[in-house]
Design a protein around this motif. Structure first.
Motif, mmCIF file in Angstrom:
data_model
loop_
_atom_site.group_PDB
_atom_site.id
_atom_site.type_symbol
_atom_site.label_atom_id
_atom_site.label_comp_id
_atom_site.label_asym_id
_atom_site.label_seq_id
_atom_site.Cartn_x
_atom_site.Cartn_y
_atom_site.Cartn_z
ATOM 1 N N THR A 147 48.148 13.738 13.785
ATOM 2 C CA THR A 147 47.520 15.040 13.919
ATOM 3 C C THR A 147 46.010 14.848 13.974
ATOM 4 O O THR A 147 45.467 13.944 13.348
ATOM 5 N N GLY A 148 45.348 15.703 14.731
ATOM 6 C CA GLY A 148 43.907 15.593 14.855
ATOM 7 C C GLY A 148 43.500 14.417 15.710
ATOM 8 O O GLY A 148 44.333 13.645 16.184
ATOM 9 N N PRO A 149 42.202 14.244 15.906
ATOM 10 C CA PRO A 149 41.716 13.136 16.736
ATOM 11 C C PRO A 149 42.029 11.775 16.115
ATOM 12 O O PRO A 149 42.053 11.635 14.890
ATOM 13 N N ALA A 150 42.272 10.799 16.976
ATOM 14 C CA ALA A 150 42.448 9.431 16.494
ATOM 15 C C ALA A 150 41.109 8.905 15.994
ATOM 16 O O ALA A 150 40.092 9.035 16.672
ATOM 17 N N ARG A 151 41.085 8.337 14.807
ATOM 18 C CA ARG A 151 39.834 7.855 14.225
ATOM 19 C C ARG A 151 39.304 6.667 15.027
ATOM 20 O O ARG A 151 40.063 5.781 15.426
ATOM 21 N N ALA A 181 46.217 4.822 20.817
ATOM 22 C CA ALA A 181 46.340 5.731 19.678
ATOM 23 C C ALA A 181 46.111 7.180 20.100
ATOM 24 O O ALA A 181 46.650 8.113 19.496
ATOM 25 N N GLU A 182 45.316 7.367 21.130
ATOM 26 C CA GLU A 182 45.019 8.713 21.605
ATOM 27 C C GLU A 182 46.090 9.244 22.551
ATOM 28 O O GLU A 182 46.159 10.454 22.797
ATOM 29 N N ARG A 189 49.541 10.480 23.204
ATOM 30 C CA ARG A 189 50.587 11.034 22.338
ATOM 31 C C ARG A 189 51.624 11.788 23.163
ATOM 32 O O ARG A 189 51.590 13.021 23.260
ATOM 33 N N PRO A 190 52.538 11.039 23.783
ATOM 34 C CA PRO A 190 53.541 11.708 24.624
ATOM 35 C C PRO A 190 54.397 12.710 23.866
ATOM 36 O O PRO A 190 54.914 13.652 24.474
ATOM 37 N N TRP A 191 54.540 12.522 22.538
ATOM 38 C CA TRP A 191 55.357 13.492 21.784
ATOM 39 C C TRP A 191 54.815 14.909 21.954
ATOM 40 O O TRP A 191 55.592 15.867 22.055
ATOM 41 N N ALA A 192 53.503 15.054 21.999
ATOM 42 C CA ALA A 192 52.904 16.381 22.151
ATOM 43 C C ALA A 192 53.249 17.003 23.497
ATOM 44 O O ALA A 192 53.157 18.232 23.659
ATOM 45 N N SER A 193 53.644 16.178 24.477
ATOM 46 C CA SER A 193 53.975 16.694 25.804
ATOM 47 C C SER A 193 55.395 17.232 25.884
ATOM 48 O O SER A 193 55.724 17.974 26.817
ATOM 49 N N LEU A 194 56.247 16.844 24.937
ATOM 50 C CA LEU A 194 57.649 17.270 25.001
ATOM 51 C C LEU A 194 57.781 18.785 25.088
ATOM 52 O O LEU A 194 58.564 19.313 25.888
ATOM 53 N N ALA A 195 57.025 19.498 24.260
ATOM 54 C CA ALA A 195 57.131 20.956 24.219
ATOM 55 C C ALA A 195 56.590 21.608 25.481
ATOM 56 O O ALA A 195 56.895 22.780 25.750
ATOM 57 N N ARG A 196 55.785 20.883 26.259
ATOM 58 C CA ARG A 196 55.213 21.438 27.483
ATOM 59 C C ARG A 196 56.076 21.179 28.710
ATOM 60 O O ARG A 196 55.807 21.726 29.781
ATOM 61 N N ILE A 197 57.096 20.351 28.582
ATOM 62 C CA ILE A 197 57.958 20.053 29.731
ATOM 63 C C ILE A 197 58.806 21.292 30.031
ATOM 64 O O ILE A 197 59.493 21.808 29.148
ATOM 65 N N PRO A 198 58.776 21.782 31.270
ATOM 66 C CA PRO A 198 59.503 23.008 31.606
ATOM 67 C C PRO A 198 61.011 22.869 31.405
ATOM 68 O O PRO A 198 61.567 21.770 31.469
ATOM 69 N N ALA A 199 61.650 23.993 31.174
ATOM 70 C CA ALA A 199 63.110 24.013 31.014
ATOM 71 C C ALA A 199 63.821 23.625 32.308
ATOM 72 O O ALA A 199 65.014 23.302 32.293
ATOM 73 N N THR A 200 63.099 23.638 33.416
ATOM 74 C CA THR A 200 63.671 23.263 34.711
ATOM 75 C C THR A 200 63.600 21.769 34.980
ATOM 76 O O THR A 200 64.059 21.307 36.029
ATOM 77 N N THR A 201 63.010 21.004 34.045
ATOM 78 C CA THR A 201 62.895 19.552 34.208
ATOM 79 C C THR A 201 63.936 18.848 33.348
ATOM 80 O O THR A 201 64.016 19.086 32.146
#
Length: 366
Positions: free
Chosen positions: A231-235, A275-276, A278-290
């Motif tokens: 969470t937050g920026p990578a140090r 470290a910066e 973060r594909p996990w954060a992209s999961l929620a943005r993937i459309p339901a059509t993909t």
């Protein structure tokens, strides 16, 4: 072992219509036995077996063409694989394939050939700075032009060519440029384009799918989905901070040796950009059509497919069609050869044909 694509596809079609967590015993018994024996007899430690694992024969009727596409004005290499009976007068589904960490496209061409054999146009790419693509270019001398000079000018200058940059975010840009290239390719249906990535690229394709609505189907092979616990920026601290300062003040940072099948130098900066990323954060943005398919290895040695950042947890976040097909017996680097390649390539091809559809022509003869 060479199982016909049609026979294996029929078994995998039923397999991929099952529940999210696909069990290993769903693989046809004969193939499962061959896979187990091969995995025991052919260990792969810290990399593939080089040319022996990358070698393939072009299937009958499949044709190829080498092309140049541009990512942020840098010339990149790709090889296009066209299915038997391909004609630019019809609309064909297509897939962009990218290689893993510090690798080259030659190592995954066999997947492009297999996808073409199954009726897909496949585009196998080298990222900027890799393989046959152009390197990153920077001037070694001050730029003699000024702000009010013509927009384009010709001059003689010393330049530095860098092939040590490994930045996932830039590789995502290369995927998107390749998608744009395919959209302009005669015979490709721009509404039916997928992406494929293995190992490190498996995380990159998740990032791309969360950024680019043109992606309709994804396969992430032997990869985790990093960044869930961040969470937050990578140090930026310690030697990475020192390196960032050096790069900012001199234009050049430190390099480290890295890689698996290929050993070579990469920028120390890769640790920070990794470290910066973060594909996990992209999961929620993937459309339901993909539609997204994960292909983990049961004996994965570079991660934990059933861990908190593994595919079995990632599919719970996705809104669209999402499945995990865990390939039994194998380790990370065994996926590219023998029966493991047969299983992984056919599972991916069937996923694309299921969610992208076939070309608007008679079914490819096999």
């Amino acid at each position: 072992m060479r199982r016909t694509p049609r026979a294996l596809a029929c078994a995998l079609a039923a397999l991929l219509s099952a529940a999210i967590a696909v069990r290993a015993y769903d693989i046809p018994p004969e193939l499962r036995t061959q896979l187990e024996a091969w995995a025991k007899a052919n260990p792969r430690e810290r990399g593939t077996a080089g040319e022996r694992d990358w070698r393939y024969q072009l299937p009958p009727g499949v044709t190829t063409r080498q092309v140049t596409f541009y990512s942020d004005q840098t010339a990149c290499y790709a090889k296009l694989f066209f299915p038997p009976g391909f004609t630019a007068e019809r609309a064909w589904p297509a897939v962009v394939l990218g290689h893993g960490f510090n690798a080259v496209s030659i190592a995954i061409e066999k997947y492009g050939a297999r996808f073409a054999e199954r009726g897909l146009v496949a585009m196998v790419i080298d990222y900027r700075g890799y393989g046959f693509s152009d390197p990153f270019v920077s001037l070694l001398d001050p730029d003699p032009t000024e702000g009010d000079t013509p927009r384009e000018t010709e001059t003689t200058a010393r330049v530095e060519l860098r092939r040590t940059r490994l930045v996932a975010q830039k590789q995502a840009e290369d995927y998107r440029a390749a998608i744009s290239f395919l959209e302009g390719e005669p015979g490709v249906d721009p509404e039916r384009i997928g992406i494929w990535g293995s190992s490190h690229a498996g995380g990159v394709v998740i990032t791309v799918a969360g950024q680019d609505a043109r992606v309709k189907a994804v396969v992430a092979q032997v990869s985790s989905v990093g960044g869930r616990d961040r969470t937050g920026p990578a140090r930026l601290e310690g030697e990475l901070l020192e390196d960032a300062i050096q790069r900012a003040r001199t234009g050049r940072g430190a390099e480290i040796e890295a890689g698996f099948s290929f050993r070579g130098l990469i920028d120390l900066e890769t640790r920070q950009t990794g470290a910066e990323h973060r594909p996990w954060a992209s999961l929620a943005r993937i459309p339901a059509t993909t539609a997204v398919l994960f292909l983990p290895a049961q004996n994965e040695e570079l991660g934990n497919p059933r861990g908190p950042s593994g595919p079995f947890e990632a599919v719970k976040v996705l809104r669209g069609p999402a499945e995990v097909f865990e390939i039994p017996f194998i380790t990370h680097f065994q996926v590219y050869a023998g029966p493991a390649f047969e299983v992984s390539s056919e599972a991916a091809a069937e996923w694309y044909l299921k969610h992208l559809g076939r070309a608007a022509v008679a079914e490819v003869q096999r």
